[in-house]
Enzyme design. Structure first.
Site, PDB file in Angstrom:
ATOM      1  N   GLY A  67       0.684  -1.258  -0.056  1.00 55.73           N
ATOM      2  CA  GLY A  67       0.095  -0.108  -0.100  1.00 55.73           C
ATOM      3  C   GLY A  67       0.757   1.180  -0.117  1.00 55.73           C
ATOM      4  N   GLY A 116       0.080  -5.169   0.364  1.00 52.80           N
ATOM      5  CA  GLY A 116      -1.050  -5.063  -0.402  1.00 52.80           C
ATOM      6  C   GLY A 116      -1.051  -5.730  -1.623  1.00 52.80           C
ATOM      7  N   GLU A 139       5.365  -6.116   7.396  1.00 47.74           N
ATOM      8  CA  GLU A 139       4.771  -4.988   8.277  1.00 47.74           C
ATOM      9  C   GLU A 139       5.614  -4.751   9.514  1.00 47.74           C
ATOM     10  OE1 GLU A 139       1.956  -5.765   4.988  1.00 47.74           O
ATOM     11  OE2 GLU A 139       3.358  -7.142   6.416  1.00 47.74           O
ATOM     12  N   ASP A 147      -1.500  -7.543   7.353  1.00 45.66           N
ATOM     13  CA  ASP A 147      -2.805  -7.386   7.043  1.00 45.66           C
ATOM     14  C   ASP A 147      -3.294  -7.798   5.660  1.00 45.66           C
ATOM     15  OD1 ASP A 147      -1.710  -5.418   5.597  1.00 45.66           O
ATOM     16  OD2 ASP A 147      -3.159  -3.737   5.989  1.00 45.66           O
TER      17      ASP A 147
END
Length: 353
Positions: A67, A116, A139, A147
Site C-alpha cells: 500500500g 497490499g 509490516e 494485514d
C-alpha cells in the site's frame, strides 16, 4: 483504461486484463487504485464475454510493493486517520471479493509482491510465480502488523513457517510461496507474457499447463527443524531466546531481526497469527485486520516505523516502548477489541449470506 492510468484495464479474447501502473512506486496501491480494481471486477462479473480476469504489474521490478504507506504516515501524523481507515475498509473488502470471485482470477506474481500486493494476488484462484518472485508480509519492520488477509494464508502454512514469516517479514522465494500456500504454479519469467496472452484464447488450466515449469525447492523447507521448534514458544521473548540458543546461524539472524522490530508490533502479530488459525475464514481474519489496524493507526510506532524506513530512510526507529518486556498483555488485547458499529463486518456478512 482508467482516467488517471494508475490501473490499466482492457479485454482481449475472453480475458479481462488489469495492470497496476505506478512503476516508479513499484505499483504501490492507492485508494483510487483499489476502487478502480473493484469497479473492473463488478463490470466483468456481469460481462459474458469475459471468462477470466488476469492481474499483473507494469515495469520490471514486480507486481506490487504494498500500500501507499507514505499516505498512511501523513494521515496518522497530521490527520485523524479517517482516510486510512476508509482505504483499508475498501481494500479489505476487495481482498475478500477476489477470494470469492466467480470467475478465474489469475495473478501474475512476478518480482516483488509485498503487503497490499499479496492482498490483490494471493487470494486469487490461480496464482503464478516466477523464479524472480519475492513475496513477503514485511509490516513489522514499520511498526505495523501483517494485514490484507495475509495472516489467513500464513496461519495455514506448514508448521511454524507462517509465524516466522509474519514476525520477521522475511521474503519467500517461488518455492517457498508454493510450499506456504501463497502460489499454485511456477512459470519462468521469460514465458510469462506468452502465458498471459494465451489466457485470452485458452482455458486457464491449458494455458498454465502449456508454460508451467517444475516447481523449485523451497528454501524454507531446509529450516523447518529450528523454525518449528523456536516459534512454537508461547511468547515473543521465549521465541527470541530459543532462536539465540539454537546454534543455527540462520536462527540467530532471525533473532537479531526480531530485536530490531517494534516490540508492540511483534507481540500483536504473534497473537494475531495464532488467532487467525482459530478464525478459519478469510473474512473473519480481515475483520481482525481492521480492528488491529484501527488501533495501530493511533500508535507512535507506525508513524516512527514508516519515517525510519520510507521517509527519512535512516533505518533507526525509536520504538515506544522499546523493550518486549514493557509491552503488556493489556496493550496487546486492546488491538482485538470489537469496534462496535465501526466493525468491518465481513465475517457477519459471510454468516448471513
Amino acid at each position: 483504461m482508467t482516467a488517471d492510468d494508475s490501473v490499466l484495464r482492457h479485454t482481449e479474447g475472453h480475458a479481462g486484463y488489469l495492470t497496476l501502473n505506478r512503476p516508479r512506486a513499484l505499483n504501490a496501491l492507492t485508494h483510487r487504485m483499489v476502487r478502480h480494481l473493484d469497479e473492473a471486477l463488478t463490470a466483468w462479473e456481469q460481462d459474458r464475454e469475459v471468462a477470466t480476469v488476469v492481474i499483473g504489474g507494469s515495469g520490471e521490478r514486480g507486481l506490487c510493493a504494498g500500500g501507499d504507506i507514505r499516505a498512511i504516515h501523513d494521515d496518522a501524523r497530521e490527520g485523524d486517520g479517517t482516510a486510512s481507515l476508509a482505504f483499508w475498509r475498501d481494500e479489505y473488502r476487495l481482498n475478500a471479493r477476489i477470494a470469492r470471485y466467480p470467475k478465474p482470477y489469475v495473478a501474475l506474481m512476478d518480482g516483488i509482491v509485498m503487503g497490499g500486493g499479496v492482498g490483490v494476488s494471493a487470494h486469487g484462484s490461480v496464482r503464478i510465480v516466477t523464479e524472480r518472485s519475492r513475496i513477503a508480509m514485511p509490516e513489522t519492520a514499520i511498526g505495523f502488523v501483517p494485514d490484507v488477509g495475509g495472516l489467513h494464508l500464513l496461519a495455514g502454512a506448514p508448521g511454524e513457517l507462517g509465524t516466522h514469516l509474519a514476525l520477521t517479514g522475511a521474503s519467500m522465494t517461488a518455492g517457498d510461496a508454493l510450499l506456504c500456500g501463497f502460489a499454485d504454479h511456477l512459470v519462468p519469467a521469460a514465458r510469462l507474457p506468452e502465458c498471459a496472452a494465451d489466457l485470452a484464447v485458452m482455458a486457464v488450466p491449458d494455458a498454465v499447463r502449456r508454460h508451467a515449469a517444475a516447481p523449485p525447492d523451497a528454501e524454507l523447507a531446509a529450516h523447518r527443524g529450528w523454525i518449528d521448534s523456536c516459534y512454537a514458544a508461547d511468547t515473543v521473548e521465549e521465541i527470541v531466546d530459543r532462536l539465540e540458543q539454537s546454534g543455527e546461524p540462520a536462527a540467530k539472524h532471525a533473532a537479531q531481526t526480531l530485536l530490531e522490530r517494534s516490540p508492540t508490533a511483534l507481540k500483536v502479530t504473534l497473537a494475531a497469527v495464532r488467532r487467525a488459525r482459530q478464525l478459519g475464514s478469510l473474512e473473519r481474519v480481515l475483520d481482525q485486520d481492521y480492528r488491529v489496524g484501527s488501533v495501530a493507526l493511533g500508535s507512535a510506532d507506525l508513524v516512527e516505523g514508516i519515517r525510519a524506513r520510507i521517509v527519512d530512510k535512516d533505518r533507526d526507529p525509536h520504538w515506544s516502548p522499546a523493550r518486549l518486556a514493557d509491552v503488556t498483555d493489556a496493550e496487546v488485547d486492546r488491538h482485538f477489541r470489537s469496534l462496535g458499529e465501526g466493525e468491518l463486518g465481513l465475517g457477519a456478512a459471510e454468516v448471513t449470506a
